[in-house]
Design an enzyme around this catalytic site. Structure first.
Site, short mmCIF file in Angstrom:
data_model
loop_
_atom_site.label_atom_id
_atom_site.label_comp_id
_atom_site.label_asym_id
_atom_site.label_seq_id
_atom_site.Cartn_x
_atom_site.Cartn_y
_atom_site.Cartn_z
N ASP A 70 5.46 29.26 19.00
CA ASP A 70 4.69 29.75 17.72
C ASP A 70 5.40 30.85 17.03
O ASP A 70 5.34 30.98 15.86
CB ASP A 70 3.47 30.23 18.11
CG ASP A 70 2.46 29.15 18.25
OD1 ASP A 70 2.73 28.08 18.35
OD2 ASP A 70 1.22 29.34 18.76
N GLY A 71 6.12 31.85 17.75
CA GLY A 71 6.61 32.74 17.05
C GLY A 71 7.92 32.12 16.27
O GLY A 71 8.33 32.61 14.95
N ASN A 139 0.40 34.63 9.87
CA ASN A 139 -0.99 34.93 10.62
C ASN A 139 -1.59 36.11 10.36
O ASN A 139 -2.72 35.96 10.27
CB ASN A 139 -0.22 35.03 12.16
CG ASN A 139 -0.36 33.69 13.15
OD1 ASN A 139 -0.88 32.58 12.28
ND2 ASN A 139 0.25 33.54 14.24
N GLU A 140 -0.91 37.35 10.13
CA GLU A 140 -1.97 38.41 10.11
C GLU A 140 -1.02 39.48 9.39
O GLU A 140 0.36 39.51 9.55
CB GLU A 140 -2.63 38.92 11.02
CG GLU A 140 -1.84 39.62 12.19
CD GLU A 140 -0.96 38.62 12.95
OE1 GLU A 140 0.32 38.64 13.35
OE2 GLU A 140 -1.62 37.72 13.58
N LYS A 167 -11.56 53.90 11.14
CA LYS A 167 -10.95 55.07 11.84
C LYS A 167 -10.80 54.62 13.27
O LYS A 167 -11.50 54.41 14.04
CB LYS A 167 -12.03 56.30 11.84
CG LYS A 167 -12.37 56.77 10.81
CD LYS A 167 -13.53 57.89 10.81
CE LYS A 167 -13.63 58.39 9.54
NZ LYS A 167 -12.87 59.58 8.79
N THR A 180 -6.82 32.73 15.65
CA THR A 180 -6.61 32.38 17.18
C THR A 180 -5.44 33.15 17.74
O THR A 180 -5.13 33.24 18.99
CB THR A 180 -6.32 31.01 17.45
OG1 THR A 180 -5.34 30.40 16.69
CG2 THR A 180 -7.84 30.30 17.18
N TYR A 182 -3.47 37.39 17.21
CA TYR A 182 -3.82 38.76 17.37
C TYR A 182 -5.19 39.16 17.30
O TYR A 182 -5.91 39.76 18.11
CB TYR A 182 -2.96 39.54 16.61
CG TYR A 182 -2.80 41.19 16.98
CD1 TYR A 182 -3.47 41.78 17.92
CD2 TYR A 182 -2.28 42.19 16.00
CE1 TYR A 182 -3.13 43.12 18.31
CE2 TYR A 182 -2.15 43.30 16.46
CZ TYR A 182 -2.70 43.90 17.57
OH TYR A 182 -2.76 45.15 17.81
N ASN A 183 -5.68 38.43 16.02
CA ASN A 183 -7.20 38.90 15.93
C ASN A 183 -8.06 38.40 17.03
O ASN A 183 -8.86 39.09 17.13
CB ASN A 183 -7.48 37.95 14.55
CG ASN A 183 -9.12 37.72 14.37
OD1 ASN A 183 -9.47 38.56 13.64
ND2 ASN A 183 -9.57 36.61 14.63
N LEU A 184 -7.67 37.30 17.77
CA LEU A 184 -8.63 36.72 18.61
C LEU A 184 -8.51 37.89 20.00
O LEU A 184 -9.50 38.21 20.67
CB LEU A 184 -8.17 35.42 19.09
CG LEU A 184 -9.24 34.68 20.26
CD1 LEU A 184 -10.70 34.75 20.05
CD2 LEU A 184 -8.57 33.26 20.69
#
Length: 284
Positions: A70-71, A139-140, A167, A180, A182-184
């Site tokens: 994926d990277g 992705n993000e 914060k 799906t 880093y967020n996950l």
């Protein structure tokens, strides 16, 4: 075969010889180039993330075959984003959420491509800007602390209207495709990959009342931190964000384009990759 299908770029991220996948990738590159030739495609290889250097080659290609995990696909998608070119992944390595096929399925995939039996998925991408520097994220975009100690204050705005102050260790602004990733891992929600939305997920927030937030992609967002911070793109590129300097984020006018098999089912992929309904002891 249609003329526009005749040139496929092959993208491989530079890999150090000590990488355990180095030998496998080297062998796969030669095999892939030979297969493309046998199937009637012209091809060229790119092993750099410098899209400007390879602009003429990128413009020439119909699509990009991304050899790796994926990277590798994320790097290729960012590099080709402004050229509006689709990519498809051939998985080598561990992660393959975005991949279209395994190496042993590539021949069938190319034959389907020639017969127009492949679907084009278009996903939301992010466009960010710090000062005069613009960039894309697949992705993000993450706003993260530069220092190991202390708490980072991040003010968030919709347009010019403030709506929150985070914060903690930072903030993830994810796309549905990236929900799906880093967020996950940060306990953010899974959002269907074809949705038009942003996901804001705090990283280790100081307040127990903070929760992830899903916003429609029609909004323009901006953020500023009370001290110097890092902006991380897809876990692969970084930019400095000075104290109180605004980071602007909006929906990119160009979509992320992925070629996938017609038989690919999003929910089946989730079930297989996340082991839904399986015993926790089952190995991937």
């Amino acid at each position: 075969m249609k003329d526009s299908y005749q040139t496929i770029g092959v993208f491989v991220r530079p890999t150090h010889y000590q990488n355990p996948l180095f030998e496998e990738l080297e062998q796969a590159k030669e095999w892939v180039l030979k297969l493309l030739e046998d199937e009637g495609f012209e091809s060229f290889m790119i092993d750099s993330l410098d899209g400007a250097k390879d602009a003429r080659l990128i413009e020439k290609a119909y699509a990009f075959l991304c050899l790796g995990g994926d990277g590798t696909i994320l790097g290729a998608l960012r590099m080709t984003h402004s050229y509006n070119k689709p990519c498809f992944g051939v998985r080598i390595g561990n992660l393959g959420f975005l991949s279209a096929v395994e190496l042993n399925g590539l021949k069938d995939f190319l034959q389907d491509l020639k017969q127009n039996r492949i679907k084009l998925e278009e996903h939301l991408a992010l466009e960010g800007r710090i000062g005069k520097t613009s960039f894309y994220a697949i992705n993000e975009i993450v706003i993260a602390k530069k220092k190991a100690l202390g708490v980072l204050d991040i003010k968030a705005y919709v347009g010019h209207t403030p709506f929150n102050t985070y914060k903690g260790d930072g903030l993830i602004i994810a796309t549905p495709l990236g929900s799906t990733a880093y967020n996950l891992s940060a306990h953010g929600p899974i959002v269907h990959a074809l949705s038009q939305s942003y996901i804001l997920t705090p990283l280790c927030d100081f307040s127990l009342t903070q929760r992830p937030l899903v916003l429609g992609a029609e909004f323009c967002l901006n953020f500023c931190a009370h001290e110097d911070a890092l902006v991380v793109i897809d876990g692969q590129a970084t930019y400095d964000l000075k104290a109180n300097q605004p980071l602007y984020i909006q929906k990119s006018p160009t979509t992320t384009k992925l070629l996938q098999k017609n038989s690919r089912d999003y929910f089946k992929v989730l079930k297989e990759k996340l082991l839904w309904g399986e015993s926790p002891s089952k190995k991937r």
